[in-house]
Write a protein that holds these residues in place. Structure first.
Motif, PDB file in Angstrom:
ATOM      1  N   LEU A 102       1.224  -0.893  -0.039  1.00 50.41           N
ATOM      2  CA  LEU A 102      -0.395  -0.155   0.227  1.00 50.41           C
ATOM      3  C   LEU A 102       0.204   1.145  -0.027  1.00 50.41           C
ATOM      4  O   LEU A 102       1.471   1.093   0.938  1.00 50.41           O
ATOM      5  N   LEU A 103       0.213   1.893  -1.104  1.00 57.98           N
ATOM      6  CA  LEU A 103       1.347   3.196  -0.842  1.00 57.98           C
ATOM      7  C   LEU A 103       0.834   3.626  -0.643  1.00 57.98           C
ATOM      8  O   LEU A 103      -0.838   4.909  -1.066  1.00 57.98           O
ATOM      9  N   ALA A 104       1.123   5.226   0.768  1.00 62.03           N
ATOM     10  CA  ALA A 104       0.349   6.659   0.735  1.00 62.03           C
ATOM     11  C   ALA A 104       1.443   8.156   0.330  1.00 62.03           C
ATOM     12  O   ALA A 104       1.911   7.882   1.034  1.00 62.03           O
TER      13      ALA A 104
ATOM     14  N   GLN B 180       0.822  -5.065   2.361  1.00 60.52           N
ATOM     15  CA  GLN B 180      -0.730  -5.374   2.938  1.00 60.52           C
ATOM     16  C   GLN B 180      -0.921  -6.624   3.363  1.00 60.52           C
ATOM     17  O   GLN B 180       0.089  -7.734   3.064  1.00 60.52           O
ATOM     18  N   ALA B 181      -1.678  -6.816   4.632  1.00 60.44           N
ATOM     19  CA  ALA B 181      -1.532  -7.627   5.394  1.00 60.44           C
ATOM     20  C   ALA B 181      -2.634  -9.000   4.701  1.00 60.44           C
ATOM     21  O   ALA B 181      -3.321  -8.565   3.516  1.00 60.44           O
ATOM     22  N   ASN B 182      -1.773  -9.891   4.909  1.00 62.01           N
ATOM     23  CA  ASN B 182      -3.062 -10.902   4.878  1.00 62.01           C
ATOM     24  C   ASN B 182      -3.703 -11.650   5.457  1.00 62.01           C
ATOM     25  O   ASN B 182      -3.920 -11.749   7.065  1.00 62.01           O
ATOM     26  N   GLU B 183      -4.469 -11.474   4.985  1.00 59.27           N
ATOM     27  CA  GLU B 183      -6.077 -11.321   6.089  1.00 59.27           C
ATOM     28  C   GLU B 183      -6.538 -13.169   6.915  1.00 59.27           C
ATOM     29  O   GLU B 183      -7.172 -13.050   7.382  1.00 59.27           O
ATOM     30  N   GLU B 184      -6.208 -13.954   6.446  1.00 55.51           N
ATOM     31  CA  GLU B 184      -5.966 -15.527   7.117  1.00 55.51           C
ATOM     32  C   GLU B 184      -4.885 -15.438   8.079  1.00 55.51           C
ATOM     33  O   GLU B 184      -5.123 -16.241   9.432  1.00 55.51           O
ATOM     34  N   GLY B 185      -4.061 -14.582   8.097  1.00 50.86           N
ATOM     35  CA  GLY B 185      -3.133 -15.059   9.563  1.00 50.86           C
ATOM     36  C   GLY B 185      -2.487 -13.755   9.899  1.00 50.86           C
ATOM     37  O   GLY B 185      -2.028 -13.950  10.985  1.00 50.86           O
ATOM     38  N   ASP B 186      -1.841 -12.749   9.103  1.00 53.48           N
ATOM     39  CA  ASP B 186      -0.944 -11.435   9.459  1.00 53.48           C
ATOM     40  C   ASP B 186      -1.932 -10.300  10.320  1.00 53.48           C
ATOM     41  O   ASP B 186      -1.519 -10.604  11.743  1.00 53.48           O
ATOM     42  N   ILE B 187      -2.944 -10.223  10.491  1.00 51.55           N
ATOM     43  CA  ILE B 187      -3.503  -9.170  11.625  1.00 51.55           C
ATOM     44  C   ILE B 187      -5.155 -10.002  11.802  1.00 51.55           C
ATOM     45  O   ILE B 187      -5.588  -9.902  11.049  1.00 51.55           O
ATOM     46  N   GLN B 188      -5.561 -10.443  13.092  1.00 51.25           N
ATOM     47  CA  GLN B 188      -6.708 -10.707  13.367  1.00 51.25           C
ATOM     48  C   GLN B 188      -7.802  -9.350  14.259  1.00 51.25           C
ATOM     49  O   GLN B 188      -6.898  -8.750  15.408  1.00 51.25           O
TER      50      GLN B 188
ATOM     51  N   ASN C  69     -15.925   0.574  -0.630  1.00 50.96           N
ATOM     52  CA  ASN C  69     -15.252   1.612   0.560  1.00 50.96           C
ATOM     53  C   ASN C  69     -14.818   0.870   1.681  1.00 50.96           C
ATOM     54  O   ASN C  69     -13.566   0.884   2.129  1.00 50.96           O
ATOM     55  N   ARG C  70     -15.828  -0.265   2.538  1.00 50.09           N
ATOM     56  CA  ARG C  70     -15.335  -0.281   3.819  1.00 50.09           C
ATOM     57  C   ARG C  70     -14.702  -1.624   3.861  1.00 50.09           C
ATOM     58  O   ARG C  70     -13.511  -1.962   3.860  1.00 50.09           O
ATOM     59  N   GLU C  71     -14.647  -2.286   2.023  1.00 53.97           N
ATOM     60  CA  GLU C  71     -13.670  -3.403   2.105  1.00 53.97           C
ATOM     61  C   GLU C  71     -12.021  -3.559   1.878  1.00 53.97           C
ATOM     62  O   GLU C  71     -11.164  -3.348   1.932  1.00 53.97           O
ATOM     63  N   ASN C  72     -12.158  -1.876   1.195  1.00 56.55           N
ATOM     64  CA  ASN C  72     -10.661  -1.205   0.867  1.00 56.55           C
ATOM     65  C   ASN C  72     -10.614  -0.584   2.312  1.00 56.55           C
ATOM     66  O   ASN C  72      -9.330  -0.237   2.860  1.00 56.55           O
ATOM     67  N   ALA C  73     -11.261   0.219   3.179  1.00 52.02           N
ATOM     68  CA  ALA C  73     -10.639   0.639   4.238  1.00 52.02           C
ATOM     69  C   ALA C  73      -9.665  -0.306   5.551  1.00 52.02           C
ATOM     70  O   ALA C  73      -8.862   0.262   5.924  1.00 52.02           O
ATOM     71  N   MET C  74     -10.818  -1.409   5.551  1.00 58.75           N
ATOM     72  CA  MET C  74      -9.943  -2.836   5.961  1.00 58.75           C
ATOM     73  C   MET C  74      -8.724  -3.385   5.358  1.00 58.75           C
ATOM     74  O   MET C  74      -8.208  -3.767   6.204  1.00 58.75           O
ATOM     75  N   ARG C  75      -8.654  -2.960   4.204  1.00 53.75           N
ATOM     76  CA  ARG C  75      -7.100  -3.335   3.874  1.00 53.75           C
ATOM     77  C   ARG C  75      -5.736  -2.709   4.180  1.00 53.75           C
ATOM     78  O   ARG C  75      -5.247  -2.470   4.753  1.00 53.75           O
ATOM     79  N   VAL C  76      -6.891  -1.565   4.554  1.00 60.06           N
ATOM     80  CA  VAL C  76      -6.156   0.127   4.832  1.00 60.06           C
ATOM     81  C   VAL C  76      -5.101  -0.035   6.277  1.00 60.06           C
ATOM     82  O   VAL C  76      -4.640  -0.021   6.211  1.00 60.06           O
ATOM     83  N   LEU C  77      -6.353  -0.304   7.334  1.00 59.37           N
ATOM     84  CA  LEU C  77      -6.649  -0.413   8.543  1.00 59.37           C
ATOM     85  C   LEU C  77      -5.926  -2.784   9.098  1.00 59.37           C
ATOM     86  O   LEU C  77      -4.884  -1.414   9.648  1.00 59.37           O
ATOM     87  N   ARG C  78      -5.927  -2.486   7.981  1.00 56.05           N
ATOM     88  CA  ARG C  78      -4.729  -4.236   8.211  1.00 56.05           C
ATOM     89  C   ARG C  78      -3.273  -4.020   8.185  1.00 56.05           C
ATOM     90  O   ARG C  78      -2.512  -4.403   8.921  1.00 56.05           O
ATOM     91  N   ALA C  79      -3.508  -2.988   6.914  1.00 51.12           N
ATOM     92  CA  ALA C  79      -1.742  -2.896   6.808  1.00 51.12           C
ATOM     93  C   ALA C  79      -1.198  -1.806   7.872  1.00 51.12           C
ATOM     94  O   ALA C  79      -0.637  -1.849   8.150  1.00 51.12           O
TER      95      ALA C  79
END
Length: 340
Positions: free
Chosen positions: A102-104, A198-206, A256-266
Motif C-alpha cells: 500500500l502506497l500512501a 498488505q496484510a494477509n487476511e487469513e493470518g497476519d492481523i486478526q 469502500n468498506r473492504e478497501n478501508a479494512m485493507r488499509v486498517l490491516r496494513a
C-alpha cells in the motif's frame, strides 16, 4: 542470502506434503501450501534455467569460433541486466518483500504547492508501477482545495511490490519556481510517502469486529457531477489503538468498506512491527525516532536540475525522466547501500 540446493530441498519437502491425502482437510492451509509450492517451483526453475544459459554461453566462448561471436555477445547483453535484477531480488529477503504494498502520499504544509507536489509524486509512482508491470488501484483520494491532492492511498499488486517500494518511504522535497506565486518566486514543498505491506487476511492481523466503529457519510469531491448524493464513504475507527482510516473512492459502500479494512490491516501490521523494532533497538541502546522534516530525497528544478537521494548520495540530472517514473536507480542504490 540465497542457497539454491536448500531451496530445492524445501521444494521437494513441499511436493511431498502436497501429496498428503489430508491436505485439504483444512482448505486455507492447503491453499497456502499450494501457493507457496507454485512460487518456489517457479523460482527454482527460473534459476536453473539461468544457470543453463550461463553454462551454454561459457561453452560457446570456449569454442573460440569467431562466427559465434555475434550470438554470444547478444546473449551476454541479455544476461547482464537479468543478473543485476536477480542480485537485487536476492536482497529482498524480508517477510513481506515479495508481497503487495500500500502506497500512501500526503501533502505537507504549503497549500497549493505541496498539494501539487503530492499529485506529481502520485503520477511518478503510477508510471513507475506501469513500467514494472505492477497492477495499481486507487483506494482513496482527497482532492486539493484548488489543485493537486491532499492525500492518496494506492494498492500496488505484484511480486516484490513491497520490497521495491519500501525504500521510497520518507519525506520527499521539491524546490522549484512556484506556478502558484504571482511573483514567480522559488518555493520548497514537502510530501510524505508511506509504504505498507498488505496484510494477509487469513493470518497476519486478526481484527475483532466489536472493536470497530464504522461511520458512513457522503463522499466529498471538487464538485460538479462527481459529488455523491448517497452516503457511500466509509470511516473505520479501531478503538483499541485509535487508528482511523477512510475510503470514499468507490461508488459502492461495500467496496469502500473492504478497501478501508485493507488499509486498517496494513496500518495495524505496521504498528506491530514498529513496536517490535523499537523494543529491539532500545535493547541495543540506539533507538532513534524518525521525524517529519528529515527528507530522504530532494528534487531540485531551480536554479539547477538535480534529483539527489540523501541516504546514498545517488543523483540524477534528468529530473523529467525521474518525475516520469524512472526511479529504479534510486531504489537499487538504496538496496545496495543497505547491505554494505
Amino acid at each position: 542470502m540465497f542457497d539454491l540446493p536448500v531451496k530445492e530441498a524445501e521444494l521437494a519437502d513441499l511436493e511431498k506434503k502436497s501429496e498428503d491425502s489430508s491436505l485439504w482437510d483444512d482448505p486455507q492451509a492447503g491453499q497456502k501450501l499450494m501457493k507457496k509450492l507454485a512460487d518456489l517451483r517457479d523460482e527454482v526453475q527460473s534459476w536453473r534455467s539461468l544457470e543453463k544459459r550461463i553454462h551454454d554461453s561459457l561453452e560457446l566462448a570456449e569454442l573460440m569460433d569467431e562466427s559465434l561471436r555475434p550470438d554470444l555477445e547478444k546473449e551476454l547483453e541479455a544476461l547482464e541486466p537479468e543478473l543485476a535484477r536477480r542480485e537485487i531480488n536476492i536482497q529482498l529477503s524480508g517477510p513481506y518483500d515479495r508481497g503487495n504494498a500500500l502506497l500512501a502520499i500526503h501533502a505537507g504544509a504549503g497549500g497549493d504547492d505541496s498539494q501539487d507536489w503530492a499529485a506529481m509524486l502520485e503520477r511518478m509512482y503510477l508510471r513507475w508501477c506501469e513500467r514494472r508491470g505492477f497492477e495499481t488501484e486507487i483506494l482513496d483520494v482527497s482532492e486539493g482545495e484548488e489543485v493537486g491532492i491532499k492525500s492518496v492511498t494506492i494498492a500496488v499488486n505484484g511480486k516484490y511490490a513491497y520490497g521495491y517500494l519500501h525504500p521510497e518511504k520518507g519525506v520527499h522535497r521539491l524546490v522549484r519556481l512556484s506556478p502558484f506565486d504571482s511573483a514567480h518566486r522559488r518555493h520548497t514543498s514537502f510530501a510524505m510517502v508511506e509504504v505498507l505491506p498488505q496484510a494477509n487476511e487469513e493470518g497476519d492481523i486478526q481484527i475483532n469486529p466489536d472493536e470497530l466503529r464504522i461511520d458512513i457519510y457522503r463522499s466529498s469531491s471538487a464538485g460538479g457531477q462527481n459529488v455523491q448524493k448517497n452516503a457511500t464513504a466509509v470511516r473505520i475507527t479501531h478503538l483499541p489503538t485509535g487508528l482511523v482510516v477512510s475510503c470514499q473512492n468507490e461508488r459502492s459502500q461495500m467496496q469502500n468498506r473492504e478497501n478501508a479494512m485493507r488499509v486498517l490491516r496494513a496500518r495495524l501490521l505496521q504498528m506491530r512491527h514498529a513496536e517490535q523494532e523499537k523494543e529491539l533497538a532500545e535493547l541495543r541502546g540506539d533507538y532513534t525516532k524518525a521525524e517529519w522534516g528529515s527528507q530522504i530525497r530532494s528534487y531540485v528544478l531551480h536554479p539547477y536540475q538535480l534529483v539527489k537521494d540523501h541516504r546514498t548520495e545517488h543523483e540524477m540530472g534528468n529530473t523529467q525522466a525521474v518525475l516520469d517514473g524512472e526511479i529504479d536507480s534510486f531504489i537499487e542504490a538504496f538496496l545496495r547501500h543497505k547491505t554494505v
